[in-house]
Design an enzyme around this catalytic site. Structure first.
Site, PDB file in Angstrom:
ATOM      1  N   ARG A   1      11.582   3.621   3.101  1.00  0.00           N
ATOM      2  CA  ARG A   1      11.206   2.660   4.149  1.00  0.00           C
ATOM      3  C   ARG A   1      12.421   1.806   4.491  1.00  0.00           C
ATOM      4  O   ARG A   1      13.124   1.347   3.602  1.00  0.00           O
ATOM      5  CB  ARG A   1      10.064   1.766   3.678  1.00  0.00           C
ATOM      6  CG  ARG A   1       9.821   0.604   4.634  1.00  0.00           C
ATOM      7  CD  ARG A   1       8.565  -0.144   4.328  1.00  0.00           C
ATOM      8  NE  ARG A   1       7.387   0.622   4.692  1.00  0.00           N
ATOM      9  CZ  ARG A   1       6.156   0.105   4.694  1.00  0.00           C
ATOM     10  NH1 ARG A   1       5.954  -1.135   4.348  1.00  0.00           N
ATOM     11  NH2 ARG A   1       5.134   0.847   5.038  1.00  0.00           N
TER      12      ARG A   1
ATOM     13  N   ARG B   1       0.793  -1.227   0.000  1.00  0.00           N
ATOM     14  CA  ARG B   1       0.000   0.000   0.000  1.00  0.00           C
ATOM     15  C   ARG B   1       0.826   1.279   0.000  1.00  0.00           C
ATOM     16  O   ARG B   1       0.577   2.194  -0.773  1.00  0.00           O
ATOM     17  CB  ARG B   1      -0.894   0.066   1.249  1.00  0.00           C
ATOM     18  CG  ARG B   1      -2.225  -0.554   1.090  1.00  0.00           C
ATOM     19  CD  ARG B   1      -2.673  -1.068   2.439  1.00  0.00           C
ATOM     20  NE  ARG B   1      -1.723  -2.089   2.868  1.00  0.00           N
ATOM     21  CZ  ARG B   1      -1.789  -3.355   2.510  1.00  0.00           C
ATOM     22  NH1 ARG B   1      -2.766  -3.767   1.782  1.00  0.00           N
ATOM     23  NH2 ARG B   1      -0.871  -4.219   2.898  1.00  0.00           N
ATOM     24  N   THR B   2       1.800   1.347   0.904  1.00  0.00           N
ATOM     25  CA  THR B   2       2.534   2.606   1.044  1.00  0.00           C
ATOM     26  C   THR B   2       3.255   2.931  -0.261  1.00  0.00           C
ATOM     27  O   THR B   2       3.164   4.043  -0.785  1.00  0.00           O
ATOM     28  CB  THR B   2       3.518   2.521   2.230  1.00  0.00           C
ATOM     29  OG1 THR B   2       2.786   2.115   3.376  1.00  0.00           O
ATOM     30  CG2 THR B   2       4.176   3.856   2.502  1.00  0.00           C
TER      31      THR B   2
ATOM     32  N   LYS C   1      26.037  -4.708  -2.984  1.00  0.00           N
ATOM     33  CA  LYS C   1      27.506  -4.681  -3.103  1.00  0.00           C
ATOM     34  C   LYS C   1      28.144  -3.985  -1.910  1.00  0.00           C
ATOM     35  O   LYS C   1      29.349  -3.765  -1.890  1.00  0.00           O
ATOM     36  CB  LYS C   1      27.913  -3.938  -4.382  1.00  0.00           C
ATOM     37  CG  LYS C   1      27.331  -4.512  -5.657  1.00  0.00           C
ATOM     38  CD  LYS C   1      27.827  -3.685  -6.848  1.00  0.00           C
ATOM     39  CE  LYS C   1      27.087  -4.040  -8.113  1.00  0.00           C
ATOM     40  NZ  LYS C   1      27.263  -2.999  -9.138  1.00  0.00           N
TER      41      LYS C   1
ATOM     42  N   HIS D   1       5.728   5.904  11.470  1.00  0.00           N
ATOM     43  CA  HIS D   1       5.140   5.760  10.138  1.00  0.00           C
ATOM     44  C   HIS D   1       4.182   6.945   9.958  1.00  0.00           C
ATOM     45  O   HIS D   1       2.976   6.796   9.955  1.00  0.00           O
ATOM     46  CB  HIS D   1       4.400   4.419  10.068  1.00  0.00           C
ATOM     47  CG  HIS D   1       4.040   3.956   8.683  1.00  0.00           C
ATOM     48  ND1 HIS D   1       4.114   4.775   7.567  1.00  0.00           N
ATOM     49  CD2 HIS D   1       3.592   2.764   8.235  1.00  0.00           C
ATOM     50  CE1 HIS D   1       3.733   4.082   6.506  1.00  0.00           C
ATOM     51  NE2 HIS D   1       3.408   2.864   6.886  1.00  0.00           N
TER      52      HIS D   1
HETATM   53  C1  NCD Z   1       2.103  -1.148   8.159  1.00  0.00           C
HETATM   54  C2  NCD Z   1       3.595  -0.983   8.262  1.00  0.00           C
HETATM   55  O1  NCD Z   1       4.318  -1.193   7.300  1.00  0.00           O
HETATM   56  O2  NCD Z   1       4.027  -0.572   9.345  1.00  0.00           O
HETATM   57  N1  NCD Z   1       1.675  -1.332   6.846  1.00  0.00           N
HETATM   58  C3  NCD Z   1       1.351  -0.229   6.115  1.00  0.00           C
HETATM   59  O3  NCD Z   1       2.178   0.602   5.801  1.00  0.00           O
HETATM   60  N2  NCD Z   1       0.067  -0.075   5.788  1.00  0.00           N
HETATM   61  C4  NCD Z   1       1.548  -2.153   9.084  1.00  0.00           C
HETATM   62  C5  NCD Z   1       2.100  -3.534   9.089  1.00  0.00           C
HETATM   63  O4  NCD Z   1       3.014  -3.897   8.353  1.00  0.00           O
HETATM   64  O5  NCD Z   1       1.576  -4.323   9.895  1.00  0.00           O
END
Ligand code: NCD
Length: 303
Positions: A102, A52-53, A81, A130
């Site tokens: 991320r 999703r993100t 590397k 997040h």
């Molecule tokens: C979350 C995350 O990555 O922290 N997912 C997201 O971005 N919607 C929640 C999760 O991974 O449980």
């Protein structure tokens, strides 16, 4: 206030006025008809899995008329590397106008922002923060409940490793809300966070979900973060600890909404999806306008 050129690393860096401004711009973005970021390039730097993100940031940039580069699989990059984060960021700085990152490590986004001239958005660093998930969570609550102040929000599941509940809790201290934390003993919200949040708003910790359901306006379910456990046996001991199904929901307050950052494992039974309570797919849809708003603000296309 001024968002142009800013990094979005922690929800702590945003005031209530900042948050409300982003939410207001996001609702304008739902109706956007023309591209406002042509020629702009977004770099996606994903050292950890994401559906999703990553895809909603990508969709957001395409809807704004911009373009997207990046990687979501370090196996295909020079990281393999031995390239450092600092060098990767410096290089991408020469290609893109804004970066979304991320990482599995707490603090990595802050470090990247230090090396980058372009704005950096944290899309999740370890079990720390997040912030963009929190913005879309707040957007969803406001859209569905027409307000945030005055609500009782119950967060359930892995409150120790879940970064979404850490960010969301910190954001909610800027509102007049009550929070219930429901977790297995091993996965309780870190004590320092409970203390810090408890100084600003009313917080209760419980283990029994059914007890607090009749007073809950927003039920925020989370997945047990299997990948963050060092001992797989510990995971086996807590997996499936909380499950919401039609039977549990008999005790729910009228008008309650269920949210979940997704992905879900087994904490919400699929037959809940068609009830009046479910909002987790609307919530994930809301990621697009909220992320459009952030990109447009940081790149100075809107004020
Ligand atoms: C979350 C995350 O990555 O922290 N997912 C997201 O971005 N919607 C929640 C999760 O991974 O449980």
């Amino acid at each position: 206030m001024g968002f142009k050129g800013r990094d979005i690393i922690s929800i702590r860096d945003l005031s209530r006025a900042d948050i409300e401004h982003i939410l207001k711009v996001a609702s304008r973005m739902e109706k956007l008809k023309r591209p406002i970021l042509p020629q702009k390039i977004l770099a996606l730097i994903f050292y950890e899995p994401s559906t999703r993100t990553k895809l909603s940031f990508e969709t957001a940039m395409l809807r704004l008329g911009g373009k997207v580069i990046g990687f979501a699989d370090v196996k295909s990059t020079s990281v393999k590397k031995g390239e450092t984060l600092a060098d990767t960021i410096r290089v991408l700085d020469g290609y893109a106008d804004v970066a979304v990152m991320r990482s599995q490590e707490d603090g990595a986004a802050r470090l990247a922002a230090h090396f980058a001239k372009m704005p950096v958005i944290n899309a999740g660093d370890g079990s720390n923060q997040h912030p963009t998930q929190t913005l879309l969570d707040l957007y969803t609550i406001k859209k569905e409940k027409k307000k945030i102040d005055g609500l009782t929000i119950t967060m359930v599941g892995d409150l120790k490793y879940g970064r979404t509940v850490h960010s969301l809790s910190e954001a909610l201290t800027k509102y007049k809300v009550r929070i219930n934390y429901i977790a297995p003993e091993m996965l309780r919200m870190p004590k320092s966070l409970v203390r810090e949040i408890g100084e600003k708003i009313e917080v209760h910790e419980h283990t029994d979900l059914e007890k607090v359901l009749p007073e809950t306006d927003v039920l925020y379910m989370t997945r047990i973060q299997k990948e963050r456990f060092s001992d797989p046996q510990e995971y086996d001991r807590v997996k499936g600890a909380y499950k919401v199904d039609l039977d549990v929901l008999k005790g729910a307050k009228k008008g309650m909404i269920i949210m979940h950052p997704l992905p879900r494992v087994d904490e919400i039974s699929p037959d809940v999806d068609s009830t009046e309570f479910a909002r987790y797919f609307e919530q994930s849809d809301n990621g697009v306008p909220v992320r459009m708003a952030l990109l447009a603000l940081l790149l100075g296309a809107v004020k």
